[in-house]
Design a protein around this motif. Structure first.
Motif, PDB file in Angstrom:
ATOM      1  N   SER A  62       1.196  -1.325  -0.231  1.00 47.48           N
ATOM      2  CA  SER A  62      -0.117  -0.540   0.121  1.00 47.48           C
ATOM      3  C   SER A  62       0.652   0.809   0.014  1.00 47.48           C
ATOM      4  O   SER A  62       0.458   2.827   0.281  1.00 47.48           O
ATOM      5  CB  SER A  62      -0.556   0.423   1.343  1.00 47.48           C
ATOM      6  N   THR A  64       4.104   1.069   2.579  1.00 47.15           N
ATOM      7  CA  THR A  64       3.899   1.212   3.303  1.00 47.15           C
ATOM      8  C   THR A  64       5.574   1.728   3.335  1.00 47.15           C
ATOM      9  O   THR A  64       6.174   2.291   4.464  1.00 47.15           O
ATOM     10  CB  THR A  64       4.366  -0.289   4.163  1.00 47.15           C
ATOM     11  N   VAL A  65       6.352   1.233   2.538  1.00 46.83           N
ATOM     12  CA  VAL A  65       7.911   0.930   2.582  1.00 46.83           C
ATOM     13  C   VAL A  65       8.397   2.571   2.695  1.00 46.83           C
ATOM     14  O   VAL A  65       9.280   4.048   3.083  1.00 46.83           O
ATOM     15  CB  VAL A  65       8.949   0.496   1.361  1.00 46.83           C
ATOM     16  N   ARG A 163      -4.246   1.645  -0.231  1.00 46.76           N
ATOM     17  CA  ARG A 163      -4.030   1.974  -1.572  1.00 46.76           C
ATOM     18  C   ARG A 163      -5.071   1.243  -2.748  1.00 46.76           C
ATOM     19  O   ARG A 163      -6.039   0.442  -2.023  1.00 46.76           O
ATOM     20  CB  ARG A 163      -2.414   1.481  -2.220  1.00 46.76           C
ATOM     21  N   SER A 171       0.257  -4.712  -7.555  1.00 43.67           N
ATOM     22  CA  SER A 171       1.787  -4.937  -7.302  1.00 43.67           C
ATOM     23  C   SER A 171       2.341  -5.841  -6.248  1.00 43.67           C
ATOM     24  O   SER A 171       3.476  -6.530  -6.376  1.00 43.67           O
ATOM     25  CB  SER A 171       2.350  -3.177  -6.612  1.00 43.67           C
ATOM     26  N   TYR A 222      -2.764   6.299  -0.825  1.00 37.17           N
ATOM     27  CA  TYR A 222      -0.871   6.422  -1.676  1.00 37.17           C
ATOM     28  C   TYR A 222      -1.325   7.143  -2.825  1.00 37.17           C
ATOM     29  O   TYR A 222      -1.069   8.075  -3.199  1.00 37.17           O
ATOM     30  CB  TYR A 222      -1.028   4.918  -2.556  1.00 37.17           C
ATOM     31  N   GLY A 282       5.721   2.499  -8.906  1.00 38.05           N
ATOM     32  CA  GLY A 282       5.211   3.580  -8.053  1.00 38.05           C
ATOM     33  C   GLY A 282       4.001   4.255  -9.043  1.00 38.05           C
ATOM     34  O   GLY A 282       4.175   5.816  -8.463  1.00 38.05           O
TER      35      GLY A 282
HETATM   36  P1  A3P Z   1       4.347  -0.254  -7.807  1.00 45.71           P
HETATM   37  O1  A3P Z   1       4.766  -2.409  -7.133  1.00 45.71           O
HETATM   38  O2  A3P Z   1       3.398  -0.224  -7.904  1.00 45.71           O
HETATM   39  O3  A3P Z   1       5.453   0.014  -7.825  1.00 45.71           O
HETATM   40  P2  A3P Z   1       4.711  -1.103   0.233  1.00 45.71           P
HETATM   41  O4  A3P Z   1       5.922  -0.754   0.716  1.00 45.71           O
HETATM   42  O5  A3P Z   1       3.268  -1.618   0.799  1.00 45.71           O
HETATM   43  O6  A3P Z   1       5.067  -3.220  -0.451  1.00 45.71           O
HETATM   44  O7  A3P Z   1       4.486  -0.701  -0.509  1.00 45.71           O
HETATM   45  C1  A3P Z   1       5.293  -1.400  -2.554  1.00 45.71           C
HETATM   46  C2  A3P Z   1       4.636  -0.289  -3.693  1.00 45.71           C
HETATM   47  O8  A3P Z   1       4.506   1.218  -2.876  1.00 45.71           O
HETATM   48  C3  A3P Z   1       4.860  -0.382  -4.113  1.00 45.71           C
HETATM   49  O9  A3P Z   1       4.505  -0.193  -5.819  1.00 45.71           O
HETATM   50  C4  A3P Z   1       6.051   0.831  -4.697  1.00 45.71           C
HETATM   51  O10 A3P Z   1       7.113   0.977  -5.817  1.00 45.71           O
HETATM   52  C5  A3P Z   1       5.785   1.707  -4.319  1.00 45.71           C
HETATM   53  N1  A3P Z   1       6.228   2.643  -3.728  1.00 45.71           N
HETATM   54  C6  A3P Z   1       7.142   2.558  -3.320  1.00 45.71           C
HETATM   55  N2  A3P Z   1       8.417   3.450  -2.097  1.00 45.71           N
HETATM   56  C7  A3P Z   1       7.955   4.757  -3.230  1.00 45.71           C
HETATM   57  C8  A3P Z   1       7.982   6.365  -3.273  1.00 45.71           C
HETATM   58  N3  A3P Z   1       8.689   6.966  -2.448  1.00 45.71           N
HETATM   59  N4  A3P Z   1       6.792   7.372  -4.131  1.00 45.71           N
HETATM   60  C9  A3P Z   1       5.685   5.801  -4.362  1.00 45.71           C
HETATM   61  N5  A3P Z   1       5.377   4.996  -4.557  1.00 45.71           N
HETATM   62  C10 A3P Z   1       6.790   4.104  -3.612  1.00 45.71           C
END
Ligand code: A3P
Length: 318
Positions: A62, A64-65, A163, A171, A222, A282
């Motif tokens: 969603s 998270t990172v 998200r 994703s 998101y 992303g």
């Molecule tokens: P996508 O797979 O659509 O690229 P989580 O951290 O909850 O696992 O979510 C991962 C999703 O957040 C991934 O999406 C990743 O690319 C996106 N993401 C991580 N950092 C990001 C950032 N700085 N800006 C936008 N999207 C980001």
């Protein structure tokens, strides 16, 4: 002093799932988790939070990172360069790490041994390191609220990110593929029935949404973060009480852009047997045109049916 409470759940074996191994269905919420969760369920349910803790409780994929990077930066504004050399998993306490074994070791074992030579690994590496930490903690978990300490919102601040379920699902598919080949039909089916690891998207969202009026809970989306990150950072600044200036918030936004995070491996988690980057596109609408028409229609019907049950005015109803 609070007394120890037994988590009121039962378990049902669910067989193997991809690289996660054996799973269990945790009832009554029906959350699917690796079988080793059983050993940590009560520790997590009784985890002692502190006033200055910040929890990040999200459904996986969603954002998270990204949000962890943002919150860490907001609470460490004078030392952002640390994020370029110290792994995310050593700066943030990802408690699910103790039962989801796809994550790389980040020196947790050695660190715990140094801090507490008598500590037993089976009581959880991250959970014990978090308990021993003296400074402000950022605690991240993908468990739904019903499996968290019931008092957490009265003890500290919790941030959640949501998200769009179809982008979330896509994703997840891309992510699982990086551990080996994941069949799209299988990923969709297990996601829709809540049999993928971390269970049902709707259960997770619902458990969070029904607590949305609690002053210690801040829900972000998101899509809003993508549309106007500064406005989201300002709201977070107020919620967390971090008192950052506009310039400092701009630095946080620059520090956590998709490209900057993608360029610096320490800003994302690292996994065992994982190929490629943690980051994909992303983008909002990343799932568009990615599913065959009949699967796409099935996902749309599933969203339509479930979103109204969360709340008729819920974000992803249409
Ligand atoms: P996508 O797979 O659509 O690229 P989580 O951290 O909850 O696992 O979510 C991962 C999703 O957040 C991934 O999406 C990743 O690319 C996106 N993401 C991580 N950092 C990001 C950032 N700085 N800006 C936008 N999207 C980001």
């Amino acid at each position: 002093m609070t007394t120890h409470r037994e988590i009121p759940v039962t378990y049902e074996d669910q067989g193997n799932y991809l690289h996660y191994g054996k799973l269990v269905l945790v009832k009554p919420g029906n959350t699917t988790l690796p079988i080793s969760y059983k050993s940590f369920a009560n520790i997590i349910y009784n985890f002692k939070y502190r006033r200055d803790d910040i929890c990040l409780f999200t459904f996986p994929k969603s954002g998270t990172v990204w949000t962890a990077g943002i919150i860490w930066a907001m609470t460490h504004i004078g030392e952002l360069e640390r994020a370029m050399t110290e792994s995310l998993n050593s700066r943030v306490f990802y408690v699910d790490n103790d039962f989801v074994h796809s994550f790389k070791e980040h020196g947790h074992r050695e660190k715990l041994k140094n801090l507490c030579p008598d500590a037993k690994e089976e009581d959880g590496l991250v959970l014990q390191l978090a308990a021993l930490e003296k400074g402000r903690r950022l605690i991240w978990s993908h468990l739904p609220f019903d499996l968290q300490n019931p008092d957490v919102l009265d003890e500290c601040k919790v941030v959640s990110v949501m998200r769009h379920p179809k982008d979330n699902l896509f994703s997840r598919y891309v992510f699982n593929n990086k551990f080996g080949s994941a069949d799209l039909q299988f990923i969709v089916e297990t996601f829709l029935t809540g049999r993928a690891v971390h269970g049902s998207y709707w259960h997770h969202v619902n458990e969070t949404w029904k607590r949305r009026d609690h002053p210690n809970l801040h829900i972000m989306f998101y899509e809003d973060m993508k549309a106007d990150i500064m406005s989201e950072l300002k709201k977070l600044n107020v919620f967390l009480g971090t008192n950052l200036t506009e310039d400092q918030l701009k630095r946080v936004a620059e520090h956590t852009t998709f490209n900057n995070m993608k360029e610096h491996p320490t800003m994302a988690p690292s996994f065992v047997s994982f190929k490629g980057s943690f980051f994909h596109t992303g983008q909002v609408g990343s799932s568009k045109g990615q599913f065959p028409p009949e699967l796409d229609a099935q996902v749309d019907a599933w969203i339509k049916e479930n979103a109204v049950k969360v709340d008729p005015a819920f974000r992803y109803v249409s």
